[in-house]
Design a protein around this motif. Structure first.
Motif, short mmCIF file in Angstrom:
data_model
loop_
_atom_site.label_atom_id
_atom_site.label_comp_id
_atom_site.label_asym_id
_atom_site.label_seq_id
_atom_site.Cartn_x
_atom_site.Cartn_y
_atom_site.Cartn_z
N SER A 105 16.62 14.61 -26.69
CA SER A 105 15.38 13.66 -26.42
C SER A 105 14.84 13.09 -27.68
CB SER A 105 14.36 14.73 -25.89
OG SER A 105 14.85 15.13 -24.60
N TYR A 118 9.60 8.34 -22.20
CA TYR A 118 9.89 9.11 -21.00
C TYR A 118 11.51 8.78 -20.82
CZ TYR A 118 10.08 4.71 -18.53
OH TYR A 118 10.40 3.48 -17.77
N ALA A 119 11.93 7.43 -21.08
CA ALA A 119 13.39 7.05 -20.97
C ALA A 119 14.14 7.93 -21.89
CB ALA A 119 13.51 5.53 -21.35
N LYS A 122 14.24 11.39 -20.30
CA LYS A 122 14.95 11.22 -18.86
C LYS A 122 16.41 11.49 -19.30
CE LYS A 122 15.35 10.44 -14.20
NZ LYS A 122 16.86 10.86 -14.15
N ARG A 123 16.80 10.45 -20.17
CA ARG A 123 18.19 10.23 -20.55
C ARG A 123 18.88 11.83 -21.05
NH1 ARG A 123 18.56 5.06 -24.06
NH2 ARG A 123 16.52 6.11 -24.90
N TYR A 125 17.67 14.69 -20.22
CA TYR A 125 17.35 15.66 -19.16
C TYR A 125 18.74 15.61 -18.28
CZ TYR A 125 15.92 18.23 -15.05
OH TYR A 125 16.10 19.12 -13.99
N ASP A 126 18.82 14.21 -18.21
CA ASP A 126 20.25 14.13 -17.20
C ASP A 126 21.39 14.61 -17.55
OD1 ASP A 126 18.41 12.73 -15.33
OD2 ASP A 126 19.08 10.80 -15.97
N SER A 130 19.72 18.75 -16.33
CA SER A 130 19.50 18.54 -14.55
C SER A 130 20.66 19.41 -13.76
CB SER A 130 19.85 16.85 -14.29
OG SER A 130 21.11 16.47 -14.62
N ARG A 138 14.41 19.30 -10.26
CA ARG A 138 14.84 17.97 -10.76
C ARG A 138 13.66 16.96 -10.31
NH1 ARG A 138 20.13 19.10 -9.12
NH2 ARG A 138 19.97 17.81 -7.52
N GLY A 142 11.01 15.17 -12.74
CA GLY A 142 11.01 13.57 -13.00
C GLY A 142 9.53 13.02 -13.14
N LEU A 145 8.12 13.76 -16.51
CA LEU A 145 8.59 12.90 -17.37
C LEU A 145 7.98 11.73 -17.55
CD1 LEU A 145 12.50 13.32 -17.17
CD2 LEU A 145 11.07 14.17 -19.00
N ARG A 146 7.44 11.28 -16.49
CA ARG A 146 6.63 9.97 -16.23
C ARG A 146 5.27 10.24 -17.10
NH1 ARG A 146 9.04 5.28 -15.29
NH2 ARG A 146 10.78 5.53 -13.79
#
Length: 197
Positions: A105, A118-119, A122-123, A125-126, A130, A138, A142, A145-146
């Protein structure tokens, strides 16, 4: 207040010898990571912090029970395997996942300076976590993360009034050390059949 990286042990300073990764130093640096999540804001990554704290405690408990036989992470895992136990090893596997997620991250954050945090999280995490989580987890992640702060706010929290340029240098060094450790530990665990990160 001092900048974050002046108050915690850097993963770059964790000793690695032919025998392996120094357990005590690794745990100290991992404790510092929990403090980093505090800087992201109350409750944003409570689930990650809780998981990391619990896994640190599991590894530390095994280490404290027999420091001599657990002076490196590799020795700790091998000794536990000989005893047909997996408690600390399972904790190390999960802790390494959390460290890998954090590392990826923050590396995303440094390499893509135009992306919101957050992006970047998120990348990572995926890719990293995930597939280890259920649909419900998940979904919770989500939402969490926001709530990650904006990049300037996060940097201000870590810098604690210090120079942001120096912070970037310290962060890059910390991440380089973390990246090496995560890679080494993951390979050891997988190659030895102790668990898959």
């Amino acid at each position: 207040m001092k900048p974050y990286f002046e108050t915690v042990k850097s993963f770059a300073d964790v000793r690695v010898t032919d025998a392996g990764v120094d357990t005590a130093e690794f745990l100290e640096a991992s404790d510092g990571l929990v403090q980093l999540f505090d800087l992201l804001g109350t409750g944003v990554f409570g689930f990650v912090q809780s998981d990391i704290r619990g896994n640190i405690a599991g590894v530390r408990s095994r280490f404290e029970a027999n420091k001599e036989a657990s002076s490196t992470l590799e020795d700790l895992v091998r000794k536990e395997a000989r005893e047909r136990k997996k408690d600390a090893t399972a904790c190390l596997v999960r802790l390494t996942r959390g460290l890998s997620f954090t590392c990826a991250s923050l590396q995303n954050m440094q390499s893509d300076t135009s992306a919101e945090l957050y992006a970047c999280f998120k990348r990572s995490y995926d890719v990293v976590l995930s597939h280890h989580h259920s649909f419900i987890i998940r979904s919770v992640v989500g939402v969490a993360l926001r709530a990650v702060p904006r990049r300037p706010d996060f940097y201000a929290r870590i810098a604690q009034g210090g120079d942001v340029a120096q912070l970037d240098v310290a962060l890059a060094r910390w991440l380089a050390g973390l990246h090496v450790l995560v890679g080494r530990i993951s390979k050891f665990l997988e190659d030895g059949g102790y668990g898959r990160v």
